[in-house]
Design an enzyme around this catalytic site. Structure first.
Site, PDB file in Angstrom:
ATOM      1  N   ARG A  67      -3.162 -62.786  28.101  1.00 44.32           N
ATOM      2  CA  ARG A  67      -3.916 -64.020  27.851  1.00 44.32           C
ATOM      3  C   ARG A  67      -5.439 -63.842  28.000  1.00 44.32           C
ATOM      4  O   ARG A  67      -6.149 -64.781  28.393  1.00 44.32           O
ATOM      5  CB  ARG A  67      -3.466 -65.154  28.777  1.00 44.32           C
ATOM      6  N   SER A 100       1.862 -73.946  26.969  1.00 43.46           N
ATOM      7  CA  SER A 100       1.919 -73.671  28.408  1.00 43.46           C
ATOM      8  C   SER A 100       0.616 -74.115  29.058  1.00 43.46           C
ATOM      9  O   SER A 100      -0.464 -73.807  28.554  1.00 43.46           O
ATOM     10  CB  SER A 100       2.092 -72.173  28.667  1.00 43.46           C
ATOM     11  N   GLU A 136      -4.073 -72.134  31.532  1.00 43.21           N
ATOM     12  CA  GLU A 136      -4.123 -71.353  30.294  1.00 43.21           C
ATOM     13  C   GLU A 136      -4.936 -72.132  29.259  1.00 43.21           C
ATOM     14  O   GLU A 136      -5.538 -71.554  28.366  1.00 43.21           O
ATOM     15  CB  GLU A 136      -2.716 -71.115  29.762  1.00 43.21           C
TER      16      GLU A 136
END
Ligand code: EPU
Length: 300
Positions: free
Chosen positions: A158, A209, A279
């Site tokens: 990420r 998410s 995130e």
């Protein structure tokens, strides 16, 4: 000639969360030249793609942003694929499948755009956007246009060099794997089935998410174990089938989302002494409480 932005643009319906107020100025470049011109004339302007991973404040944003949604050219030449930042993941996944090219099957169920997916090194179903990437054309407010090879992009879970150096993705180039179309399609169908079973559809407004998985752990499992699925604030709630998703009803606000994120974060911190990191990105700044919450949640 200067490119004109949309003024006082109501952004709510462009976001996958269906949350967000008015933005002072929004630019919609239609090609790389326009994009570069806007970036040159508006140093440090914020850039977003399909707004599928971003919470926009209900109070809006006092400033200028770029949305890449109209920058959606792509080309396929043999096993090489070039895509502009605004190309949508599912569209590219389908196009390369038609061309008998494998490597982007995970994108089929993600509403994101290529720029955002490179920026965060999006991944799912054991595939990441960085796997078959050759290079990325980026814009730096200091150096202008730069091309980085995959090795220079510092991809990790990420994250990418774009995040640490505030680089903007303009275009990505891939070298994919020739494969039988029916095998590629079967993999995409399997990914869509996984998504339907484990993740909310966009009929329930959400932005994917909420927190990153901590190293060697799972945010969803941690949140589930502290009873997060019971939590709700105002018009938003934790999704009953996966504790790392927040879904919104028609009147959910960005403050509701941030308050709920804080409750989720706090429960995990109190029980496990693990600080979950968001995130999602946040675009706001006008509301004091929202700024406080985002500062606690986002340590970077
Ligand atoms: N789990 C629970 N309770 C829950 C949710 C999950 O116990 O409420 C458990 C699951 O049973 C599983 C584990 O936690 O054992 C991991 O869950 P899952 O397989 O759903 O994957 P994830 O780690 O939550 C990640 C990505 C997703 C990606 C999937 C599939 C992150 C933060 N999320 O989810 O990406 O689609 O893997 O590969 O890395 C996104 O980034 O927006 C996203 C949706």
């Amino acid at each position: 000639m200067a490119i004109s932005p949309e003024i006082d643009f109501d952004i709510k319906n462009l976001t996958s969360f269906k949350i967000g107020g008015k933005i002072n100025e929004v630019f919609f470049p239609e090609n790389l030249n326009e994009f570069e011109q806007i970036l040159n004339e508006n140093k440090n302007i914020k850039v977003f793609g399909n707004l599928s991973n971003t919470l926009v404040s209900t109070h809006g944003f006092d400033g200028k942003i770029v949305l890449t949604t109209k920058m959606n050219s792509s080309s396929i030449d043999g096993d090489k694929v070039i895509a502009d930042a605004g190309v949508k993941g599912p569209k590219l996944a389908q196009d390369v499948c038609e061309a008998g090219l494998s490597g982007l099957e995970f994108m089929i169920g993600f509403p994101g755009s290529i720029g955002g997916e490179v920026f965060m090194n999006a991944s799912a179903n054991n595939q990441a956007i960085s796997d078959y990437l050759l290079g990325v054309t980026c814009y730096s407010p200091i150096h202008g246009l730069l091309r980085y090879s995959k090795a220079e992009m510092a991809f990790d879970y990420r994250t990418s060099r774009c995040q640490s150096e505030d680089l903007i993705v303009l275009q990505a180039e891939f070298q994919l794997l020739p494969k039988d179309k029916s095998q590629i399609k079967a993999q995409m169908d399997e990914n869509l089935t996984f998504r339907k079973l484990h993740q909310p559809s966009l009929a329930l407004p959400n932005c994917g998410s909420i927190f990153k998985n901590p190293p060697g752990n799972s945010a969803g499992r941690l949140l589930d174990s502290v009873g997060a699925k019971e939590l709700s604030v105002g018009g938003v709630r934790v999704w009953e089938n996966h504790a790392n998703f927040i879904v919104s009803n028609d009147n959910g606000t960005s403050t509701d989302v941030l308050e709920l994120m804080y409750l989720m974060y706090k429960k995990v911190k109190d029980r496990y002494n693990i600080e979950l990191e968001p995130e999602i990105r946040f675009l706001g700044g006008k509301d004091k409480r929202e700024n406080e919450l985002w500062q606690i949640l986002n340590k970077k």
